[in-house]
Write an enzyme that holds these catalytic residues in place. Structure first.
Site, PDB file in Angstrom:
ATOM      1  N   CYS A 145      20.723  10.788  26.876  1.00 41.58           N
ATOM      2  CA  CYS A 145      22.062   9.934  26.925  1.00 41.58           C
ATOM      3  C   CYS A 145      23.030  10.519  27.700  1.00 41.58           C
ATOM      4  O   CYS A 145      23.752  10.023  28.246  1.00 41.58           O
ATOM      5  CB  CYS A 145      22.483   9.990  25.534  1.00 41.58           C
ATOM      6  SG  CYS A 145      21.706   8.889  24.230  1.00 41.58           S
ATOM      7  N   CYS A 161      21.480  13.313  21.700  1.00 42.59           N
ATOM      8  CA  CYS A 161      20.289  12.776  22.511  1.00 42.59           C
ATOM      9  C   CYS A 161      20.579  13.317  23.930  1.00 42.59           C
ATOM     10  O   CYS A 161      21.554  12.946  24.468  1.00 42.59           O
ATOM     11  CB  CYS A 161      20.468  11.175  22.294  1.00 42.59           C
ATOM     12  SG  CYS A 161      20.168  10.172  23.698  1.00 42.59           S
TER      13      CYS A 161
END
Lengths: 599, 154
Positions: free
Chosen positions: B80, B77
């Site tokens: 993230c 991700c």
């Protein structure tokens, strides 16, 4: 008033019947000549269940028994089946009970199962089936477990397509197309520095990050649909019980009324020295941590040609070793044209050779390997050095180690495939199968999804619609993409005969290719029409850019029974590739010229 | 199991928009020009810890005396990777008044599923084992400071 003697006889028969009912696990009142009785007895024999038979036609007071049975059960006909003191009914009722799993419950002493449905395999088909069953209010479990490749590669939830198939394949194909677009760009006036390089690791990481998000998405969907997901390897131990083993070796046991097998397939190895130790398969390629370098692709399956195609498109030196023909099962005219285009763009084909050994010359990432192969026609021996050897000679169904022998599910010994009826039911009535492991069916994600969803609706939603395996459109993502729907020319000839089919065809030059001046007379369109049925289009073939997008729409038209006349009555969209089908006039049988005159 | 029930109940309640109102965000951006005291690398290293397993989560998050921010993240991700260090910085500014736990959702799927994580990054704020606040997606430094600040005020 009837004679008392008769009355006591009736009582005697009644108590005798009751005694039989109470003392038998399975009891069949039958007549030796009745085919329905034979069917029921065969079922119990198949299920390996001990049953007691009372042949009413072979005993003195059979008709008295039959009258009493009518009084006791409201059923006069035979067979009349009782299981563990419960009256099941006649042949149809017994078969239905078997289908519903009720029979099994009665046989198991009325014991309820943990689940209504257990699905083995968390790929496209298994997930679609389990989610649909859960939506219909059933208690469902899915088990999914990826056995690591010999190289140690493993992946997450979602099956082949998401992790090591369609998704990474198409993204890497796109990577290659972008390379071609960069070359074309100069012709369109884009000016940039000569130094264009490709970074394998960047591509690999980006592709795998996207896959990671898909894995998580599937996991969340299962939670939202209340499907119990277990990351364990499932194996039948009893007809209604599986053993689940997780990666730490912990075993749990689960029962269900029904099962769906959706385990998919894994790449086949060659069985030659060095193959498992030194070679990779498509299971490893998409997450390979390093650029594969000079690569030998063994096989001419669509997996082989797609991988060879995009690796060559990244600028790698790629050789494809072919035993016999390209894309077995596909239209050979189209397959060869796709191959010729690859050859024209730098892929080397070594034809009619099979590898005999792979040796390591040097370790590394990638290392250096020596491949020896022998001709299929002569004593000639081929030797070559490669950084990577990718085996893509076919795939085997994962059906050998899941305990199917224990429950008697019939498996094709040659290829591990499972024969099913048109409702995806195996020979064991409470066990079904979908997806790539089916014998004689398509190995395509959307087919598995459709079959899984419809199966769940039939099993639990009272639906009757079956999966239609006819006129399934598909696309092979070779550098020049090949889309098709319906019959190959070979198959159409075989089915209808030369005199009854008409093949219309044309070469075409996509507008986008004209300015850079590339690939003229490479793209090709072909339709096969059945003259006996209003020139209905029974085969659609397209070799050119965006084949998937083009074929999808024509696939819908074929599903609606499109004829040549309707196709010719359709207005094309200009300028596109797909419009070629609305103006096809030259038949193959006429031998007319189909080449496009370039300037 | 009582705390789980509470967690569920809170989770099932409609998610209120915990993003800073527009006005607040723009006024906060005025202050962002002022030099903020640099956070030393050593103190930031101790700001967060990675959750090892369910037991570790119970001990260090649910049973924590401090409020804890739980950063559910994944290696695949992109956002993230941006949010994580920002969040650590915001937590570090609180000088030990709030803790931060990191949960890799692929390694600890059961935890993520239990706390209803459907997209990453998801950040939940916990105090005394209860979920008291949460957000999904990326936020800028001012928004994070305000989120963390609110957690301490409460």
């Amino acid at each position: 008033m009837p004679p008392t003697g008769c009355n006591s006889g009736r009582d005697q028969i009644k108590s005798r019947i009751q005694e039989l009912i109470d003392s038998s696990e399975v009891l069949v009142f039958s007549k030796s000549s009745c085919p329905y009785c034979v069917k029921v007895k065969d079922l119990f024999r198949e299920l390996n269940v001990k049953y007691k038979v009372v042949e009413l036609d072979l005993m003195d007071d059979g008709s008295g028994y039959q009258d009493m049975l009518l009084e006791m059960t409201g059923q006069k006909t035979v067979p009349n089946v009782f299981i563990n003191k419960t009256h099941v009914g006649g042949c149809d009722k017994t078969m239905q009970a078997h289908q519903d799993g009720l029979l099994q419950q009665l046989l198991g002493g009325g014991e309820a199962y943990d689940y209504d449905l257990i699905v083995i395999g968390g790929g496209s088909g298994g997930l679609a089936c389990s989610k649909e069953a859960s939506l219909l209010g059933k208690k469902v479990m899915v088990l999914d477990y990826v056995v690591p490749t010999p190289k140690g590669t493993t992946w997450g939830l979602g099956g082949t397509c998401v992790n090591v198939g369609c998704i990474p394949k198409k993204l890497m194909h796109q990577t290659a197309l972008l390379g071609t677009a960069l070359q074309d760009a100069r012709s369109f006036g884009w000016e940039f520095d000569e130094n264009v390089k490709h970074n394998w690791e960047t591509m690999k990481t980006a592709v795998n990050n996207y896959i990671g998000s898909l894995n998580w998405g599937y996991r969340v969907q299962l939670r939202e649909k209340s499907v119990n997901y277990v990351n364990s390897f499932a194996e039948f131990v009893e007809p209604h019980k599986i053993k689940a083993t997780n990666k730490r070796g912990k075993e749990t046991f689960h029962t269900a009324a029904k099962f769906v097998l959706a385990t998919g397939e894994r790449p086949r190895y060659l069985g030659i020295p060095g193959d498992r130790e030194l070679c990779i398969t498509s299971d490893d390629l998409f997450s390979l941590p390093y650029c594969p370098g000079k690569t030998l692709v063994i096989g001419a399956s669509y997996v082989a040609l797609e991988c060879a195609g995009f690796l060559a498109g990244l600028g790698l030196d790629v050789t494809v070793m072919v035993r016999s023909i390209l894309l077995r099962g596909f239209d050979q005219d189209m397959a060869n044209r796709a191959g010729e285009h690859m050859e024209a763009h730098g892929v080397t084909f070594v034809r009619k050779f099979v590898p005999t050994s792979v040796e390591e010359l040097e370790k590394g990432t990638p290392g250096r390997l020596k491949v020896t192969a022998k001709s299929t026609e002569s004593d000639e021996v081929f030797e070559g050095e490669y950084n990577t050897v990718l085996i893509a000679v076919g795939r085997d169904a994962c059906t050998g180690t899941i305990g199917l022998d224990k429950v008697g599910v019939e498996v094709n010994k040659k290829n591990g495939k499972i024969p099913v009826n048109d409702e995806e039911q195996t020979n064991v009535p409470h066990i079904y199968a979908i997806g790539d492991i089916l014998q004689g069916k398509w190995e395509l994600t959307p087919v598995a999804i459709q079959a899984g969803k419809l199966l769940a609706r039939r099993l639990f939603g009272g639906a009757t619609l079956k999966c239609d395996y006819v006129n399934v459109p598909t696309t092979v993502f070779t550098p020049l993409e090949y889309g098709c729907c319906g019959l190959s020319e070979e198959k159409a000839l075989e089915m209808y005969g030369q005199d009854n089919i008409e093949v219309y065809h044309s070469l075409f030059w996509p507008l986008e290719f004209t300015v850079p001046g590339r690939d003229n007379n490479r793209c090709y369109a072909k339709i096969i029409c059945n003259k006996l049925d209003s020139d209905r289009v029974v085969g659609f073939h397209y070799l050119g850019p965006n084949a998937g997008e083009v074929t999808q729409g024509y696939g819908a038209a074929m599903k609606c029974g499109m004829t040549k006349e309707q196709l010719s009555g359709t207005i094309g969209i200009h300028p596109t590739c797909a419009e070629i089908y609305t103006t096809m006039e030259v038949t193959k049988s006429s031998g007319g010229d189909i080449t496009q005159a370039g300037c | 199991m009582a705390y789980r029930l509470i967690v569920r109940r809170i989770w099932n309640a409609p998610v209120k928009d915990i993003r800073c109102p527009r006005l607040c965000a723009s006024s906060a951006s005025l202050f962002s020009r002022a030099p903020s005291p640099p956070v030393s690398v050593t103190s930031r290293r101790n700001v967060s810890f990675s959750v090892q397993d369910q037991e570790d989560f119970t001990e260090r998050v649910i049973n924590s005396n401090l409020p804890v921010l739980v950063d559910f993240h994944a290696h695949w991700c992109g956002p993230c990777k941006i949010l994580g260090p920002r969040l650590e910085k915001a937590v570090a500014k609180q000088q030990g008044r709030v803790a931060m736990a990191k949960v890799d959702i692929d390694e600890h799927t059961d935890l993520a599923i239990e706390y209803g994580v459907s997209a990453v990054p998801t950040v939940i704020a916990m105090r005394g084992g209860d979920v008291i606040d949460q957000f999904v997606g990326i936020k800028d430094e001012e928004q994070l400071d305000s989120f963390v600040g609110k957690l301490i005020e409460q």
